[in-house]
Design an enzyme around this catalytic site. Structure first.
Site, mmCIF file in Angstrom:
data_model
loop_
_atom_site.group_PDB
_atom_site.id
_atom_site.type_symbol
_atom_site.label_atom_id
_atom_site.label_comp_id
_atom_site.label_asym_id
_atom_site.label_seq_id
_atom_site.Cartn_x
_atom_site.Cartn_y
_atom_site.Cartn_z
ATOM 1 N N THR A 91 0.827 -1.223 0.000
ATOM 2 C CA THR A 91 0.000 0.000 0.000
ATOM 3 C C THR A 91 0.856 1.267 0.000
ATOM 4 O OG1 THR A 91 -0.032 0.102 2.403
ATOM 5 C CG2 THR A 91 -1.763 -1.210 1.361
ATOM 6 N N ASP A 100 20.186 10.128 4.169
ATOM 7 C CA ASP A 100 19.355 9.359 5.101
ATOM 8 C C ASP A 100 19.804 9.671 6.530
ATOM 9 O OD1 ASP A 100 17.680 6.359 5.090
ATOM 10 O OD2 ASP A 100 18.640 7.117 6.899
HETATM 11 N N1 URA Z 1 14.305 10.559 5.472
HETATM 12 C C1 URA Z 1 15.629 10.819 5.446
HETATM 13 O O1 URA Z 1 16.371 10.320 6.275
HETATM 14 N N2 URA Z 1 16.116 11.647 4.491
HETATM 15 C C2 URA Z 1 15.326 12.232 3.567
HETATM 16 O O2 URA Z 1 15.826 12.996 2.734
HETATM 17 C C3 URA Z 1 13.939 11.952 3.613
HETATM 18 C C4 URA Z 1 13.458 11.111 4.572
#
Ligand code: URA
Length: 209
Positions: free
Chosen positions: A108, A200
């Site tokens: 989903t 991230d």
């Molecule tokens: N989560 C992250 O860690 N980095 C992003 O750019 C978007 C979501």
């Protein structure tokens, strides 16, 4: 809903350090902690004061003020939200901690809750959601819904970077939730990453990939 980006130059400076891929995990964690302390100050500036009288240093009564509230609940969202916990607790060390975890359902594409351990009497506390990256806003909106269903009235979202898409989503779904981002970035890319962003946040914080 209100959005309160923090405009202090040191915030800009520290966010720039986070954006630099050469910043290692230890420094990244330390900077996220510092920024979270700033954000906690900003997010708590509307706490109401109560007038009381104490005996001052001269032994006579003086009228002073205190914050006389039930301890707030902070809501670090797994995994990256954990990185903001220590910085907030420097401002209010007695805050309760309500951990929440979501994963993305591959069919989903919706966020699915897999963990929630909320503070006792959470509905009577102010709640501060901690998640460094407000990207699509899907998870943050789901966390707000979960807290609302638990009876919580007062919710603020603290993040390091916010994308306009995420702000719009939370504003539409939860118009009475305030957002306090350190910086608002340009947009999301096709994979849902914030641009220019910092990559991230969980991987940068914890040295994973
Ligand atoms: N989560 C992250 O860690 N980095 C992003 O750019 C978007 C979501």
């Amino acid at each position: 809903m209100a959005v309160y980006p923090v405009t202090h130059p040191l915030i800009r400076h520290k966010v720039t350090m986070l954006r630099d891929p050469k910043t290692n995990s230890k420094d990244f964690r330390d900077i996220v902690t510092e920024l979270s302390t700033f954000l906690a100050y900003e997010a708590t500036k509307d706490l109401p004061l109560t007038n009381i009288t104490i005996n001052g240093w001269q032994g006579t009564p003086i009228d002073v003020q205190i914050v006389e509230e039930k301890d707030p609940s902070i809501v670090p969202v797994f995994r990256a939200g954990i990185g903001m916990q220590e910085g907030f607790l420097k401002v209010i060390p007695t805050a309760r901690i309500s951990y929440i975890g979501y994963y993305r359902d591959e069919t989903t594409l919706q966020p699915k809750n897999y963990y929630a351990k909320l503070a006792e009497d959470v509905q009577e506390r102010r709640n501060y959601i901690l998640d460094p990256m407000l990207a699509t806003g899907g998870t943050t909106s789901a966390v707000c819904t979960l807290l609302r269903e638990a009876g919580v009235k007062d919710i603020k979202v603290l993040c390091i970077l916010a994308a306009p898409e995420g702000i719009r989503r939370v504003a539409e779904d939860h118009p009475d939730v305030d957002i306090i981002p350190a910086v608002i970035d340009s947009h999301l890319n096709e994979r849902g990453y914030i641009i220019p962003g910092l990559g991230d946040a969980g991987d940068r914080l914890f040295g994973t990939r």
